[in-house]
Motif scaffolding. Structure first.
Motif, mmCIF file in Angstrom:
data_model
loop_
_atom_site.group_PDB
_atom_site.id
_atom_site.type_symbol
_atom_site.label_atom_id
_atom_site.label_comp_id
_atom_site.label_asym_id
_atom_site.label_seq_id
_atom_site.Cartn_x
_atom_site.Cartn_y
_atom_site.Cartn_z
ATOM 1 N N ASP A 131 -29.775 -5.307 -19.361
ATOM 2 C CA ASP A 131 -29.579 -4.180 -20.277
ATOM 3 C C ASP A 131 -28.584 -4.465 -21.396
ATOM 4 O O ASP A 131 -28.804 -4.068 -22.539
ATOM 5 C CB ASP A 131 -29.136 -2.934 -19.509
ATOM 6 C CG ASP A 131 -30.275 -2.246 -18.794
ATOM 7 O OD1 ASP A 131 -31.445 -2.625 -19.012
ATOM 8 O OD2 ASP A 131 -29.998 -1.311 -18.016
ATOM 9 N N ILE A 141 -34.847 4.735 -26.441
ATOM 10 C CA ILE A 141 -35.411 3.750 -25.526
ATOM 11 C C ILE A 141 -35.095 4.130 -24.086
ATOM 12 O O ILE A 141 -33.973 4.531 -23.773
ATOM 13 C CB ILE A 141 -34.830 2.340 -25.812
ATOM 14 C CG1 ILE A 141 -34.979 1.961 -27.289
ATOM 15 C CG2 ILE A 141 -35.454 1.298 -24.895
ATOM 16 C CD1 ILE A 141 -36.396 1.937 -27.810
ATOM 17 N N LYS A 142 -36.061 3.953 -23.189
ATOM 18 C CA LYS A 142 -35.847 4.160 -21.756
ATOM 19 C C LYS A 142 -35.372 2.844 -21.154
ATOM 20 O O LYS A 142 -36.105 1.871 -21.142
ATOM 21 C CB LYS A 142 -37.155 4.583 -21.086
ATOM 22 C CG LYS A 142 -37.712 5.880 -21.580
ATOM 23 C CD LYS A 142 -39.053 6.149 -20.927
ATOM 24 C CE LYS A 142 -39.717 7.344 -21.564
ATOM 25 N NZ LYS A 142 -41.048 7.571 -21.012
ATOM 26 N N PHE A 143 -34.141 2.830 -20.672
ATOM 27 C CA PHE A 143 -33.564 1.605 -20.120
ATOM 28 C C PHE A 143 -33.635 1.523 -18.605
ATOM 29 O O PHE A 143 -33.315 0.512 -18.035
ATOM 30 C CB PHE A 143 -32.104 1.445 -20.553
ATOM 31 C CG PHE A 143 -31.960 1.066 -21.988
ATOM 32 C CD1 PHE A 143 -32.119 -0.247 -22.386
ATOM 33 C CD2 PHE A 143 -31.673 2.023 -22.941
ATOM 34 C CE1 PHE A 143 -31.992 -0.609 -23.713
ATOM 35 C CE2 PHE A 143 -31.539 1.675 -24.271
ATOM 36 C CZ PHE A 143 -31.708 0.361 -24.657
ATOM 37 N N VAL A 159 -39.002 -2.100 -20.580
ATOM 38 C CA VAL A 159 -38.028 -1.752 -21.629
ATOM 39 C C VAL A 159 -38.467 -2.356 -22.956
ATOM 40 O O VAL A 159 -38.451 -1.688 -23.997
ATOM 41 C CB VAL A 159 -36.601 -2.207 -21.248
ATOM 42 C CG1 VAL A 159 -35.633 -1.976 -22.404
ATOM 43 C CG2 VAL A 159 -36.125 -1.502 -19.989
#
Length: 74
Positions: free
Chosen positions: A20, A37-39, A46
């Motif tokens: 990440d 953004i979906k992390f 991602v």
């Protein structure tokens, strides 16, 4: 870019940037807002979200420029 090229790019980026912090650094350098953004997913997912957002915002080329600075041999 074609869906095939984006899929290949997604797969490569997931290998080059799998954590990440690295992902967030690269997208910050490319000017992509992390809030969009979906992390909380696997790196490949991602990067799918990032490339989808970058495509919408016409920022794929900027993203590639950032990656190329770090991995010019790829």
């Amino acid at each position: 870019m074609t869906p095939e090229i984006l899929a290949n790019l997604r797969n490569i980026l997931a290998v080059l940037y799998s954590d990440d912090l690295s992902i967030q650094r690269v997208i910050a350098d490319a000017g992509i807002l992390p809030a969009r953004i979906k992390f909380n997913a696997a790196a490949i997912d991602v990067w799918h979200f990032i490339l989808t957002e970058a495509t919408k915002l016409n920022q794929v080329e900027i993203l590639l420029t950032v990656v190329e600075r770090e991995y010019s041999s790829n």
